[in-house]
Design an enzyme around this catalytic site. Structure first.
Site, mmCIF file in Angstrom:
data_model
loop_
_atom_site.group_PDB
_atom_site.id
_atom_site.type_symbol
_atom_site.label_atom_id
_atom_site.label_comp_id
_atom_site.label_asym_id
_atom_site.label_seq_id
_atom_site.Cartn_x
_atom_site.Cartn_y
_atom_site.Cartn_z
ATOM 1 N N SER A 235 0.816 -1.215 0.000
ATOM 2 C CA SER A 235 0.000 0.000 0.000
ATOM 3 C C SER A 235 0.847 1.263 0.000
ATOM 4 O O SER A 235 1.690 1.451 0.878
ATOM 5 C CB SER A 235 -0.866 0.069 1.262
ATOM 6 O OG SER A 235 -1.577 -1.099 1.445
ATOM 7 N N GLU B 220 -10.001 -9.280 0.793
ATOM 8 C CA GLU B 220 -10.828 -8.906 -0.361
ATOM 9 C C GLU B 220 -11.808 -10.015 -0.727
ATOM 10 O O GLU B 220 -12.676 -9.819 -1.576
ATOM 11 C CB GLU B 220 -9.926 -8.578 -1.549
ATOM 12 C CG GLU B 220 -9.090 -7.324 -1.307
ATOM 13 C CD GLU B 220 -8.095 -7.060 -2.419
ATOM 14 O OE1 GLU B 220 -8.505 -6.554 -3.467
ATOM 15 O OE2 GLU B 220 -6.909 -7.379 -2.229
ATOM 16 N N SER C 287 -0.986 -8.705 5.272
ATOM 17 C CA SER C 287 -0.471 -9.328 4.046
ATOM 18 C C SER C 287 0.800 -10.112 4.352
ATOM 19 O O SER C 287 1.039 -10.510 5.483
ATOM 20 C CB SER C 287 -0.165 -8.240 3.017
ATOM 21 O OG SER C 287 0.882 -7.404 3.476
ATOM 22 N N ASN D 274 1.758 3.822 10.843
ATOM 23 C CA ASN D 274 1.047 4.366 12.004
ATOM 24 C C ASN D 274 1.515 3.648 13.250
ATOM 25 O O ASN D 274 2.026 2.535 13.176
ATOM 26 C CB ASN D 274 -0.467 4.180 11.831
ATOM 27 C CG ASN D 274 -0.822 2.735 11.568
ATOM 28 O OD1 ASN D 274 -0.643 2.225 10.460
ATOM 29 N ND2 ASN D 274 -1.307 2.053 12.587
HETATM 30 N N1 HPA Z 1 -2.760 -2.678 11.384
HETATM 31 C C1 HPA Z 1 -2.886 -3.571 10.393
HETATM 32 N N2 HPA Z 1 -2.489 -3.348 9.157
HETATM 33 C C2 HPA Z 1 -1.929 -2.167 8.895
HETATM 34 C C3 HPA Z 1 -1.778 -1.182 9.884
HETATM 35 C C4 HPA Z 1 -2.232 -1.452 11.204
HETATM 36 O O1 HPA Z 1 -2.128 -0.627 12.134
HETATM 37 N N3 HPA Z 1 -1.189 -0.112 9.296
HETATM 38 C C5 HPA Z 1 -0.997 -0.452 7.999
HETATM 39 N N4 HPA Z 1 -1.438 -1.680 7.751
#
Ligand code: HPA
Length: 278
Positions: free
Chosen positions: A33, A89, A218, A241
């Site tokens: 992503s 998905e 993933s 994050n």
């Molecule tokens: N959790 C799960 N998948 C993710 C996260 C998350 O905080 N951030 C990006 N992909």
């Protein structure tokens, strides 16, 4: 009973790809992503949309394009998945990992996999890159192993070893490249969940106790399939994050995509450096 993907189905796709390309790809790459930019700097690219391939799953997620890009990066022949398929998905594990099966049958020997992940390790901050040194197969522990069903003996054994999912030499190479380029490279264990909901604070505290440093939706199934086919794997997580262990903030898909902009150049530097050293 689930329909499992046969070797003939995999080879049908591999044949279509082979007919469109004139190089033998050596390294397969899966871009996660917000990390798709690298595919745009591939030289002499041949692009094959997933929709041109028989029975091939296409990604439905915003921010994920869906095509193979075959060409050269740092002079090495590569096949890049620009956009991956996720279990959430609604595809089967066989479909999710079909692209890696196709790469195996094309003779690809190495897999570089990148993803966006939440930082479970409290030292990590958004924008960090983590070298994946091991993985927690939480999907597999709940019965979602991509190797379930008839074993494809031509590719690998029924009970494949998983003692070294991520290649030690590639890890060393990534550390060296990061150091040479003045990049901070975190390291740790990636926990793979099915998603698509993000984790609750209790989920995250559980993951931390279980030894996870990052969490995402993933990578783990693809790495299992790659190892089944004896590919050597490099894994990099972009920490998009901070996982919210106390429930004080929320996680959004938008922040995951946004963090990709900071992370992409770092991952690109490491991927290019490791490729160069191969
Ligand atoms: N959790 C799960 N998948 C993710 C996260 C998350 O905080 N951030 C990006 N992909």
């Amino acid at each position: 009973m689930q329909n499992f993907i046969s070797l003939a189905q995999i080879d049908e796709i591999a044949d279509v790809v082979r007919r469109k390309i004139s190089i033998q790809p050596m390294v397969g790459m899966i871009l996660g992503s917000g990390l798709n930019g690298l595919a745009d700097s591939i030289q002499n690219p041949i692009r094959i949309p997933y929709s041109d391939l028989p029975n091939f799953p296409t990604s439905t997620v915003h921010g994920h394009v869906g095509q193979f890009v075959i060409g050269e990066l740092e002079g090495k022949p590569v096949i890049v998945m620009q956009g991956r398929i996720h279990y959430y998905e609604g595809y089967t594990m066989g479909q999710v990992t079909l692209p890696v099966r196709v790469m195996t049958r094309l003779g690809v020997k190495s897999l570089f996999v990148t993803n966006a992940a939440g930082g479970v390790n409290g030292d990590f901050v958004p924008g960090d890159v983590m070298l994946i040194t091991d993985q927690l197969n939480l999907m597999g522990m709940s019965g979602l192993n991509p190797l379930m069903g008839p074993n494809l003996d031509e590719i690998g054994p029924r009970f494949p070893d998983m003692s070294q999912p991520y290649d030690k030499e590639y890890c060393d190479s990534a550390r060296k490249v990061a150091k040479e380029n003045g990049l901070t490279l975190r390291e740790g264990v990636y926990a793979g969940l099915s998603g698509p909901s993000f984790e609750s604070p209790a989920d995250l505290r559980f993951l931390r106790l279980a030894g996870a440093d990052a969490v995402g939706m993933s990578t783990v199934p693809e790495v299992i399939i790659a190892r089944h086919g004896s590919m050597r794997v490099l894994g990099l997580s972009g920490i998009s994050n901070k996982a919210n262990l106390d429930g004080s903030t929320i996680t959004t898909h938008e922040e995951v995509i946004e963090a990709g902009r900071v992370i992409t150049p770092k991952i690109e530097t490491i991927v290019r450096g490791v490729l160069r050293a191969m």
